[in-house]
Design an enzyme around this catalytic site. Structure first.
Site, PDB file in Angstrom:
ATOM      1  NE  ARG A   1       5.025   1.439  -1.184  1.00 15.83           N
ATOM      2  CZ  ARG A   1       6.054   1.367  -0.362  1.00 15.83           C
ATOM      3  NH1 ARG A   1       7.163   1.994  -0.671  1.00 15.83           N
ATOM      4  NH2 ARG A   1       5.996   0.686   0.757  1.00 15.83           N
TER       5      ARG A   1
ATOM      6  CE  LYS B   1      15.138 -10.122 -10.405  1.00 14.91           C
ATOM      7  NZ  LYS B   1      15.786  -9.612  -9.243  1.00 14.91           N
TER       8      LYS B   1
ATOM      9  CD1 TRP C   1      -1.070  -6.502  -0.433  1.00 17.23           C
ATOM     10  CD2 TRP C   1      -0.276  -6.225  -2.490  1.00 17.23           C
ATOM     11  NE1 TRP C   1      -0.491  -7.672  -0.815  1.00 17.23           N
ATOM     12  CE2 TRP C   1       0.004  -7.544  -2.060  1.00 17.23           C
ATOM     13  CE3 TRP C   1       0.142  -5.818  -3.765  1.00 17.23           C
ATOM     14  CZ2 TRP C   1       0.683  -8.456  -2.863  1.00 17.23           C
ATOM     15  CZ3 TRP C   1       0.824  -6.740  -4.546  1.00 17.23           C
ATOM     16  CH2 TRP C   1       1.090  -8.035  -4.106  1.00 17.23           C
TER      17      TRP C   1
ATOM     18  CB  CYS D   1      -0.868   0.036   1.234  1.00 17.68           C
ATOM     19  SG  CYS D   1      -1.827  -1.433   1.492  1.00 17.68           S
TER      20      CYS D   1
ATOM     21  CD  GLU E   1      18.443 -12.121  -8.460  1.00 15.18           C
ATOM     22  OE1 GLU E   1      17.863 -12.655  -7.499  1.00 15.18           O
ATOM     23  OE2 GLU E   1      17.926 -11.211  -9.110  1.00 15.18           O
TER      24      GLU E   1
ATOM     25  CE  LYS F   1      12.030  -2.036  -5.725  1.00  9.51           C
ATOM     26  NZ  LYS F   1      12.889  -3.038  -6.393  1.00  9.51           N
TER      27      LYS F   1
ATOM     28  CG  ASN G   1       0.483   2.150   3.704  1.00  5.38           C
ATOM     29  OD1 ASN G   1      -0.593   2.194   3.115  1.00  5.38           O
ATOM     30  ND2 ASN G   1       1.592   2.694   3.224  1.00  5.38           N
ATOM     31  N   GLY G   2      -0.382  -1.181   6.621  1.00  6.61           N
ATOM     32  CA  GLY G   2      -0.080  -2.064   7.750  1.00  6.61           C
ATOM     33  C   GLY G   2      -1.272  -2.937   8.077  1.00  6.61           C
TER      34      GLY G   2
ATOM     35  CG  HIS H   1      23.735 -36.325  -6.247  1.00  2.17           C
ATOM     36  ND1 HIS H   1      24.320 -37.551  -6.020  1.00  2.17           N
ATOM     37  CD2 HIS H   1      24.754 -35.429  -6.246  1.00  2.17           C
ATOM     38  CE1 HIS H   1      25.626 -37.396  -5.859  1.00  2.17           C
ATOM     39  NE2 HIS H   1      25.917 -36.113  -6.011  1.00  2.17           N
TER      40      HIS H   1
ATOM     41  CD  GLU I   1      11.098 -10.570  -8.703  1.00  6.22           C
ATOM     42  OE1 GLU I   1      10.850  -9.745  -7.856  1.00  6.22           O
ATOM     43  OE2 GLU I   1      12.274 -10.834  -9.059  1.00  6.22           O
TER      44      GLU I   1
HETATM   45  C1  AGP Z   1      13.705  -9.027  -6.079  1.00  4.42           C
HETATM   46  O1  AGP Z   1      13.633  -8.960  -7.450  1.00  4.42           O
HETATM   47  C2  AGP Z   1      12.431  -9.331  -5.438  1.00  4.42           C
HETATM   48  N1  AGP Z   1      11.418  -8.414  -5.801  1.00  4.42           N
HETATM   49  C3  AGP Z   1      12.431  -9.674  -3.955  1.00  4.42           C
HETATM   50  O2  AGP Z   1      12.918 -10.969  -3.826  1.00  4.42           O
HETATM   51  C4  AGP Z   1      13.219  -8.742  -3.014  1.00  4.42           C
HETATM   52  O3  AGP Z   1      14.604  -8.862  -3.245  1.00  4.42           O
HETATM   53  C5  AGP Z   1      12.881  -9.094  -1.552  1.00  4.42           C
HETATM   54  O4  AGP Z   1      11.504  -8.931  -1.339  1.00  4.42           O
HETATM   55  C6  AGP Z   1      13.668  -8.279  -0.549  1.00  4.42           C
HETATM   56  O5  AGP Z   1      13.422  -6.913  -0.690  1.00  4.42           O
HETATM   57  P1  AGP Z   1      14.341  -5.845   0.008  1.00  4.42           P
HETATM   58  O6  AGP Z   1      15.691  -5.928  -0.639  1.00  4.42           O
HETATM   59  O7  AGP Z   1      13.666  -4.544  -0.215  1.00  4.42           O
HETATM   60  O8  AGP Z   1      14.426  -6.217   1.468  1.00  4.42           O
END
Ligand code: AGP
Length: 606
Positions: free
Chosen positions: A27, A484, A73, A2, A480, A601, A99-100, A503, A487
């Protein structure tokens, strides 16, 4: 997640709120709304969908110079107009954005309903509007104080009341909230992106703090009504940092910026003469640094994977046992905190709830924790005992790219410093420094090959499932890479240690399941090539992310060459093609690059 924005001043509030909401879109959200206090009362509008839908529904000239807005959200109740914020008291006098999560919302709601209040949403937030309205305190500040006294949970709140129309009252507990100071106008936001076009003078509220904001000033105070007398600080974020410019997506922009941002991050931090790093923000003396016998790194998602890379760098350069763990798991397992362990929290946003909780758990048990954080003034940055700012600039795309590269560089600097207070020689320190100095050009060289990587990505985009493999330094890169791709291109991708393939997972290899193999020029090259050969022998396709000069003996269908830097720093560069592969696979599939489905985000809820 949010987002909150608020404005009070001389200009019409609605366009400023809409512009702020647009900047918070990244976000992640499912609905948006705003309330504006005008001469003839309050106007509240809410819409499911995009901010542009809300904007389209606004009356043409909406008078009023005070207002609050929100992107939601969904947590309590589905994404409907009734559940979108702002939420209001029954008589519309009070409007609230939040928010929260209010943990005791159900009990509060039951109590209010027993008193005859009719609720119009499923949300936890609506209780706040009713609590503020039903308080019989004289001022809005006091009414909000009365309400937050009854709340258990996390919140950033912004409240307006038609009975006191020249004021916004805000409160923070566990969810970020910022006040922006302008010239006879003030702003409220959950994220600097929402106010960066208007002011660079901000106050980051602390947990348990409230503020009463008018056009001409503000007063900050505690939940005991004691003044906290906060003064603004200047943030170094420009409006163009959060604008797209000529790029097709923020992810593309942020990938392209890396040579420049990494060079900026290194500025002033390299001590060539002594072959070490200057990291003043750590607040740890060399003697204290020497005394640590272990390092533990905590982060979530991609930050955790780069943390794994950081642990390897620290073990290699400083020879201290180092280990990374997902902060989201650490916090739930009653961790043993050791006084001679250096704890490191790594986070782009500095607001990830799981990582922030891990920091508090470490501190509660007497541990020392430093942060590797990008967002200046964020919760984790402020709560850690010291740290390294990543200085990547704002990262808007949900898929993190440049911030991860900066985390890699941050760990290299820390590993160098930890090494140099131990047994790393000046010459080796200088070798790492020379490698760091070459990084911006090396990253630029990888980016120069983008067209070729895009072509490979187009071939991968049709696969339903992929493997990413690597070993030792290459494994976090593979993790990673898979993350990516999942995601933003919604393809199943699984990362495996190259050594573990035989294995079990080798059974899955067939033509339709391609493998992206990390094969650097190092002591393991031959073994990695042999593993790729096993994949080929079973009809699998292989894309090798490798170094020039590595002899692949025909085992790869495609090779992507990355400049060879120093072995300890190579993984930072090997991650760059992974960013481009994911970007172009998602583009090929015509997906929303910056706003992948179901993701946000910064994950500020647990
Ligand atoms: C990264 O592409 C992701 N969106 C996600 O894994 C992110 O790295 C994770 O949520 C941690 O976020 P932060 O670095 O803001 O703590």
């Amino acid at each position: 997640m949010c987002g909150i924005v608020g404005y009070i001043g001389r200009q019409p509030a609605a366009p400023i709120l809409v512009e702020g909401l647009n900047r918070l879109e990244y976000r992640g959200y499912d609905s948006a709304g705003l309330s504006v206090l005008g001469p003839s009362g309050a106007t509240t509008l809410r819409r499911v969908g995009r901010v542009r839908d809300l904007e389209a529904a606004l009356p043409r000239r909406l008078a009023g110079t005070v207002g609050i807005g929100h992107t939601r959200w969904a947590t309590h109740g589905p994404a409907t107009e009734a559940n979108a914020h702002p939420h209001r008291s029954e008589d519309d006098r009070v409007a609230v954005v939040h928010n929260g999560i209010i943990d005791n919302a159900a009990a509060l709601r039951a109590g209010l309903e027993a008193e005859g209040v009719t609720f119009s949403s499923d949300t936890d937030t609506e209780v706040v509007a009713h609590l503020v309205r039903r308080s019989d305190a004289a001022t809005l500040d006091e009414r909000v104080l009365d309400a937050v006294d009854r709340l258990v949970g996390t919140y950033a709140l912004a409240v307006v009341d038609q009975a006191d129309p020249d004021r916004i009252v805000v409160a923070r507990n566990g969810s970020p909230l910022i006040i922006g100071v302008g010239d006879k106008e003030m702003f409220v936001a959950s994220d600097v992106a929402a106010l960066v076009r208007h002011t660079s003078s901000v106050i980051h509220l602390d947990d348990g703090e409230l503020a009463s904001v008018t056009a001409r000033g503000y007063r900050t105070f505690t939940r005991d009504a004691a003044d906290t007398g906060r003064t603004p600080t200047t943030i170094d974020v420009e409006a163009q940092d959060v604008e797209l410019g000529a790029h097709a997506s923020f992810m593309a922009k942020e990938i392209a910026e890396q040579p420049e941002t990494v060079a900026r991050m290194l500025g002033g931090r390299l001590d060539t003469r002594f072959g070490t790093a200057r990291l003043d923000g750590l607040n740890i003396t060399p003697r204290e640094l020497r005394a640590f016998t272990r390092v533990k790194i905590l982060g979530c998602g991609s930050a955790f994977y780069v943390g794994e890379l950081g642990a390897l760098m620290i073990e290699e350069l400083a020879r201290i046992p180092a280990h990374a763990e997902a902060a989201s798991e650490f916090r739930y397992r009653n961790p043993i905190i050791e006084p001679d362990t250096l704890y490191i929290a790594v986070s782009q946003s500095g607001e990830t709830a799981d990582t922030a909780f891990a920091v508090r758990e470490i501190q509660r048990k007497g541990g020392r924790v430093i942060g590797l954080v990008n967002v200046v003034g964020s919760t984790i940055a402020r709560e850690c005992d010291g740290g390294i700012y990543l200085h990547a600039g704002p990262e808007v795309s949900v898929a993190s790219t440049k911030a991860l590269t900066h985390m890699g560089v941050g760990f290299a600097l820390l590993a160098l410093l930890l090494g140099r207070v131990r047994d790393l020689s000046v010459a080796d320190g200088q070798r790492i420094i020379a490698g760091l100095q070459r990084l911006p050009d090396d990253i630029a060289a990888v980016l120069a090959g983008e067209d070729r990587i895009a072509e490979v990505a187009r071939g991968l985009a049709t696969a339903q499932s992929l493997f990413f493999i690597g070993r030792v330094r290459g494994f976090p890169v593979a993790r990673e890479g898979a993350q990516k791709l999942k995601e933003i291109s919604y393809r199943h991708a699984e990362a495996y240690q190259t050594s573990e393939l035989k294995h079990g997972p080798l059974a899955l290899i067939e033509e339709s399941l391609p493998t992206v193999a990390v094969i650097p020029q190092d002591e393991l090259t031959e073994r990695n090539v042999a593993a790729a050969e096993q994949i080929r022998a079973r009809g699998g396709r292989v894309v090798a992310v490798t170094h020039p000069g590595v002899e692949l003996d025909g085992v790869a269908d495609h090779r992507i060459d990355v400049p060879h830097n120093e072995p300890e720093l190579d993984p930072i560069l090997l991650m760059i093609p992974m960013q481009l592969l994911a970007l172009h696979a998602a583009m090929t599939r015509g997906l929303d690059i910056d706003r992948p489905r179901n993701l946000a985000k910064s994950v500020t809820v647990e």
